[in-house]
Design an enzyme around this catalytic site. Structure first.
Site, PDB file in Angstrom:
ATOM      1  N   ASP A  88       0.862  -1.186   0.000  1.00 20.10           N
ATOM      2  CA  ASP A  88       0.000   0.000   0.000  1.00 20.10           C
ATOM      3  C   ASP A  88       0.896   1.234   0.000  1.00 20.10           C
ATOM      4  O   ASP A  88       1.695   1.435   0.921  1.00 20.10           O
ATOM      5  CB  ASP A  88      -0.924  -0.030   1.222  1.00 20.10           C
ATOM      6  CG  ASP A  88      -2.067   0.979   1.108  1.00 20.10           C
ATOM      7  OD1 ASP A  88      -1.940   1.964   0.366  1.00 20.10           O
ATOM      8  OD2 ASP A  88      -3.086   0.778   1.809  1.00 20.10           O
ATOM      9  N   HIS A 159     -12.154   6.029   1.494  1.00 23.21           N
ATOM     10  CA  HIS A 159     -12.237   7.281   2.258  1.00 23.21           C
ATOM     11  C   HIS A 159     -12.054   8.500   1.374  1.00 23.21           C
ATOM     12  O   HIS A 159     -11.417   8.429   0.329  1.00 23.21           O
ATOM     13  CB  HIS A 159     -11.143   7.286   3.343  1.00 23.21           C
ATOM     14  CG  HIS A 159      -9.794   6.890   2.820  1.00 23.21           C
ATOM     15  ND1 HIS A 159      -8.860   7.795   2.417  1.00 23.21           N
ATOM     16  CD2 HIS A 159      -9.226   5.664   2.597  1.00 23.21           C
ATOM     17  CE1 HIS A 159      -7.780   7.153   1.991  1.00 23.21           C
ATOM     18  NE2 HIS A 159      -7.972   5.862   2.070  1.00 23.21           N
ATOM     19  N   HIS A 167      -7.258  10.576   5.442  1.00 23.06           N
ATOM     20  CA  HIS A 167      -8.643  10.189   5.734  1.00 23.06           C
ATOM     21  C   HIS A 167      -9.378  11.449   6.188  1.00 23.06           C
ATOM     22  O   HIS A 167      -9.257  11.858   7.331  1.00 23.06           O
ATOM     23  CB  HIS A 167      -8.706   9.126   6.837  1.00 23.06           C
ATOM     24  CG  HIS A 167      -8.228   7.784   6.385  1.00 23.06           C
ATOM     25  ND1 HIS A 167      -9.049   6.679   6.333  1.00 23.06           N
ATOM     26  CD2 HIS A 167      -7.029   7.361   5.948  1.00 23.06           C
ATOM     27  CE1 HIS A 167      -8.362   5.641   5.890  1.00 23.06           C
ATOM     28  NE2 HIS A 167      -7.128   6.024   5.659  1.00 23.06           N
ATOM     29  N   GLU A 192     -11.059   1.079  -1.775  1.00 18.86           N
ATOM     30  CA  GLU A 192     -10.135   0.000  -1.433  1.00 18.86           C
ATOM     31  C   GLU A 192     -10.812  -1.215  -0.818  1.00 18.86           C
ATOM     32  O   GLU A 192     -10.868  -1.355   0.391  1.00 18.86           O
ATOM     33  CB  GLU A 192      -9.006   0.501  -0.524  1.00 18.86           C
ATOM     34  CG  GLU A 192      -9.412   1.290   0.700  1.00 18.86           C
ATOM     35  CD  GLU A 192      -8.181   1.743   1.512  1.00 18.86           C
ATOM     36  OE1 GLU A 192      -7.282   0.930   1.744  1.00 18.86           O
ATOM     37  OE2 GLU A 192      -8.150   2.927   1.879  1.00 18.86           O
ATOM     38  N   GLU A 286      -6.438  -1.063  -4.350  1.00 20.28           N
ATOM     39  CA  GLU A 286      -6.895   0.311  -4.092  1.00 20.28           C
ATOM     40  C   GLU A 286      -6.494   1.255  -5.207  1.00 20.28           C
ATOM     41  O   GLU A 286      -5.384   1.185  -5.736  1.00 20.28           O
ATOM     42  CB  GLU A 286      -6.270   0.815  -2.772  1.00 20.28           C
ATOM     43  CG  GLU A 286      -6.638   2.250  -2.420  1.00 20.28           C
ATOM     44  CD  GLU A 286      -6.069   2.699  -1.075  1.00 20.28           C
ATOM     45  OE1 GLU A 286      -5.042   2.141  -0.653  1.00 20.28           O
ATOM     46  OE2 GLU A 286      -6.648   3.608  -0.468  1.00 20.28           O
TER      47      GLU A 286
END
Ligand code: MN
Ligand code: MN
Length: 301
Positions: A88, A159, A167, A192, A286
């Site tokens: 990530d 988000h 976020h 995601e 994602e």
């Protein structure tokens, strides 16, 4: 985030392009036996070479760890033979963020799990339109993953993203969450899906390797203040890890204790690793999207 200017969109697209390149390179590099710390440092160095900055420490989370593990200084962890590894990556340019993830495995047994998650993200992207409700995105993610016989992880979400804020308040569920009635309007979002062969929920673990600054003030010692000021000048509220500040201390314990004390003073926040509650294997994919009027750009594709 509201209406985005041309300059903001340009930086979002550049950050996305860097994130995509680095994600693809990293996925090809993963080999059983390689040190996670080498992979993380390679990724972060490449981001900088390409003109971006890491938006957060590279998350390299293995098997039942769903998220929030970044290698520490002198980390001995290697990629296990049969691992499912989530990579990530975050890139920012002047606070304009791209957040993207992929999952790699050398074990064909887990290919369907990866496929389910990848398809869930593709399905979500395919139905996007300005004004779509967040729960509609969750619905198609859940359905796609269930069709493969797996479960979405219900307490991990996509988000909204704001400048310098990863976020920024709105969550995009990975299931048909009836409470997520809000609609996608102009702004930046990460989608995601996480899928698992476990129970579909994560819990916090003991290990903490990722931090961010929470508040500006505190009664600090000279070492604590030096570290705090350095982090604040480079990161503001963006996440960081110990690897990025090891040169400020003559030994690693000094750095670790100072981080621990800053957390105890309430000036920094830690993000514990997230582990599948049933011990299930977790996959994640994602992309970051920009909604701009009638246009939707997938910046990390
Ligand atoms: Mn991410
Ligand atoms: Mn994200």
């Amino acid at each position: 985030m509201g209406k985005l200017g041309d300059e903001a969109i340009d930086k979002l697209i550049r950050a996305g392009r860097i994130a995509k390149i680095v994600r693809e390179e990293a996925a090809k590099m993963v080999k059983p036996g390689m040190k996670l710390v080498d992979l993380a440092e390679h990724i972060e160095n490449r981001i900088r070479e390409l003109g971006g900055e890491p938006a957060f420490p590279t998350n390299l989370s293995i098997n039942e760890i769903a998220a929030h593990y970044t290698p520490v200084v002198n980390d001995k962890t290697i990629v296990p033979d049969n691992a499912v590894i989530k990579i990530d990556i975050g890139v920012h340019i002047d606070g304009y963020i791209a957040d993207t993830a992929t999952t790699v495995t050398c074990n064909p047994v887990y290919e369907p799990l990866l496929e389910a998650t990848r398809k869930a993200l593709e399905a979500a992207l395919s139905i996007l339109r300005p004004g779509i409700k967040a729960k509609e995105i969750g619905y198609i993610i859940e359905k796609t993953i269930e069709n493969y016989g797996y479960k979405p992880v219900r307490n991990l979400t996509g988000h909204s993203i704001d400048q310098y804020i990863i976020h920024s308040g709105k969550s995009i569920p990975n299931f048909n969450d009836i409470f997520s009635r809000w609609k996608l309007e102009d702004g930046v979002y990460a989608i995601e899906p996480f899928a698992t062969n476990g129970v579909g929920l994560v819990k916090e673990g003991e290990t903490k390797t990722i931090y961010s600054i929470k508040k500006r003030r505190g009664r600090l010692t000279i070492y604590e203040r030096r570290l705090f000021e350095k982090i604040w000048s480079e990161r503001r509220t963006l996440p960081f890890c110990e690897r990025w500040y090891r040169d400020m201390f003559s030994n690693i314990d000094g750095l670790r204790n100072t981080i621990k004390m800053l957390e105890r003073h309430g000036v920094i926040l830690s993000y514990p690793i997230l582990i599948e509650r049933g011990g299930g294997i977790v996959a994640q994919f994602e992309h970051t999207i920009v909604v701009n009027g009638n246009e939707i750009i997938v910046t990390t594709l």
